[in-house]
Design a protein around this motif. Structure first.
Motif, PDB file in Angstrom:
ATOM      1  N   LEU A 146     116.816  15.710  19.392  1.00 40.53           N
ATOM      2  CA  LEU A 146     117.635  16.902  19.222  1.00 40.53           C
ATOM      3  C   LEU A 146     118.860  16.805  20.123  1.00 40.53           C
ATOM      4  O   LEU A 146     118.902  15.994  21.054  1.00 40.53           O
ATOM      5  N   VAL A 147     119.852  17.646  19.869  1.00 41.75           N
ATOM      6  CA  VAL A 147     121.029  17.675  20.733  1.00 41.75           C
ATOM      7  C   VAL A 147     120.642  18.269  22.081  1.00 41.75           C
ATOM      8  O   VAL A 147     119.610  18.928  22.224  1.00 41.75           O
ATOM      9  N   ALA A 148     121.453  18.018  23.099  1.00 43.57           N
ATOM     10  CA  ALA A 148     121.175  18.501  24.456  1.00 43.57           C
ATOM     11  C   ALA A 148     120.966  20.019  24.457  1.00 43.57           C
ATOM     12  O   ALA A 148     121.709  20.763  23.808  1.00 43.57           O
ATOM     13  N   SER A 149     119.947  20.462  25.169  1.00 46.72           N
ATOM     14  CA  SER A 149     119.580  21.871  25.189  1.00 46.72           C
ATOM     15  C   SER A 149     119.071  22.250  26.568  1.00 46.72           C
ATOM     16  O   SER A 149     118.768  21.387  27.394  1.00 46.72           O
ATOM     17  N   GLU A 150     118.933  23.535  26.789  1.00 43.94           N
ATOM     18  CA  GLU A 150     118.333  24.044  28.015  1.00 43.94           C
ATOM     19  C   GLU A 150     116.896  24.434  27.740  1.00 43.94           C
ATOM     20  O   GLU A 150     116.549  24.824  26.628  1.00 43.94           O
ATOM     21  N   PHE A 151     116.071  24.334  28.769  1.00 46.32           N
ATOM     22  CA  PHE A 151     114.709  24.831  28.687  1.00 46.32           C
ATOM     23  C   PHE A 151     114.691  26.275  29.203  1.00 46.32           C
ATOM     24  O   PHE A 151     115.662  26.745  29.807  1.00 46.32           O
ATOM     25  N   SER A 172     124.641  29.307  24.523  1.00 42.52           N
ATOM     26  CA  SER A 172     123.859  28.159  24.969  1.00 42.52           C
ATOM     27  C   SER A 172     123.018  27.661  23.806  1.00 42.52           C
ATOM     28  O   SER A 172     122.891  28.332  22.785  1.00 42.52           O
ATOM     29  N   ARG A 173     122.422  26.493  24.005  1.00 46.45           N
ATOM     30  CA  ARG A 173     121.399  26.010  23.078  1.00 46.45           C
ATOM     31  C   ARG A 173     120.108  25.867  23.866  1.00 46.45           C
ATOM     32  O   ARG A 173     120.101  25.319  24.962  1.00 46.45           O
ATOM     33  N   ILE A 174     118.991  26.359  23.285  1.00 44.13           N
ATOM     34  CA  ILE A 174     117.715  26.418  23.993  1.00 44.13           C
ATOM     35  C   ILE A 174     116.624  25.706  23.195  1.00 44.13           C
ATOM     36  O   ILE A 174     116.546  25.846  21.967  1.00 44.13           O
ATOM     37  N   PHE A 175     115.791  24.966  23.916  1.00 41.18           N
ATOM     38  CA  PHE A 175     114.556  24.429  23.344  1.00 41.18           C
ATOM     39  C   PHE A 175     113.400  25.004  24.149  1.00 41.18           C
ATOM     40  O   PHE A 175     113.346  24.827  25.374  1.00 41.18           O
ATOM     41  N   ASP A 176     112.452  25.686  23.468  1.00 38.80           N
ATOM     42  CA  ASP A 176     111.330  26.299  24.187  1.00 38.80           C
ATOM     43  C   ASP A 176     109.968  25.893  23.625  1.00 38.80           C
ATOM     44  O   ASP A 176     108.935  26.417  24.051  1.00 38.80           O
ATOM     45  N   GLY A 177     109.945  24.978  22.647  1.00 40.44           N
ATOM     46  CA  GLY A 177     108.684  24.494  22.113  1.00 40.44           C
ATOM     47  C   GLY A 177     107.982  25.445  21.171  1.00 40.44           C
ATOM     48  O   GLY A 177     106.852  25.178  20.749  1.00 40.44           O
ATOM     49  N   SER A 178     108.616  26.560  20.803  1.00 40.62           N
ATOM     50  CA  SER A 178     107.960  27.526  19.933  1.00 40.62           C
ATOM     51  C   SER A 178     107.995  27.065  18.480  1.00 40.62           C
ATOM     52  O   SER A 178     108.602  26.041  18.143  1.00 40.62           O
TER      53      SER A 178
END
Length: 280
Positions: A146-151, A172-178
């Motif tokens: 995926l593209v760069a993201s924040e946790f 922002s772009r976020i990745f949280d595993g949901s």
């Protein structure tokens, strides 16, 4: 605490316009407090299309850790949904661990309907300038780039830092595993001016030592890559945020229905330090 989904939470041009300063961690990380918060959930509104006639529930959020050891989150979201024809019980249980220093993140979610396991997602992710690499181990082993993201905790740092600096809106772009753990979302965050509880704010009293502390009203809208930010968000959440990371007075808008979450109980936990054992 950012909740995206219930019961389980193409915009290259937009992302290229995001400020590098806004996405960077502050030199001094905010002091997030270890705590366990319990919220009572109620249905605020539902469209005919939702098929929901009533909904109640409870959410428990536990946050522990430190900057040097990483942060662990245990989250449980239980709802009883009345569709008119039947009553269904949903139970989502999620555990995550995030190390902001190494930009690594692990996640595990189990979702139950009427006490039967109907979904399990487990994996790990690492972030770099090149993007986020996700290794999913359940339900099927696979890898995703995926593209760069924040946790999530990193994003919380960003919200608090922008609030302190008076920056009212940022993306922002976020990745949280949901969901299936295989996508990140674009977020637009609106931070209001600092406020203090008004007279008659009964929920503020549930915040214990922080009952009279100031907070920022925050709204976060989430968008996926298919629609971008030119359309309606797929989900929106509003809450009151304290400088230590505690939240209350939640409103969770899923489009077809809206839930509120009122702080029912707050326990401050023993803080983790660099001398303590790691949280995992």
């Amino acid at each position: 605490m950012f909740v995206r989904k219930l019961g389980f939470v193409a915009t290259t041009g937009l992302l290229s316009c995001l400020s590098n300063a806004a996405n960077a961690l502050p030199a001094q990380l905010p002091n997030l407090i270890a705590h366990r918060a319990v919220y009572d959930l109620e249905l605020k509104d539902a469209s005919d299309r939702s098929g929901i006639e009533g909904m109640t529930g409870r959410m428990v959020y536990e946050f522990t850790g430190s900057a040097c050891q990483g942060y662990k989150t245990d989250f449980r979201f239980v709802t009883q949904i009345n569709t008119g024809d039947a009553v269904r019980l949903t139970d989502q249980q999620t555990t995550t661990f995030e190390d902001p220093a190494s930009k690594k993140f692990t996640f595990e979610t189990k979702s139950y309907t009427d006490d039967k396991l109907d979904k399990e997602v487990q994996g790990a992710a690492s972030d770099s300038d090149a993007g986020v690499k996700v290794d999913i181990t359940r339900p099927d082993a696979r890898q995703i780039d995926l593209v760069a993201s924040e946790f999530p905790t990193e994003h919380m740092f960003q919200v608090i830092e922008n609030a302190k600096q008076g920056k009212r809106i940022f993306e922002s772009r976020i990745f949280d595993g949901s969901d299936d753990g295989d996508e990140s979302l674009i977020t637009s965050t609106l931070v209001g001016k600092s406020q203090t509880p008004k007279d008659g704010d009964a929920e503020a009293g549930k915040a214990g030592d922080f009952a009279k502390a100031s907070f920022w009203p925050v709204t976060i809208a989430y968008y996926n890559d298919k629609t971008g930010t030119d359309s309606l968000p797929i989900y929106r959440m509003s809450f009151k945020l304290y400088e230590n990371g505690i939240t209350r007075d939640l409103t969770m808008d899923y489009g077809d229905f809206v839930l509120t979450g009122k702080l029912a109980k707050l326990d401050i936990l023993t803080p983790e330090t660099c001398e303590n054992k790691p949280v995992r």
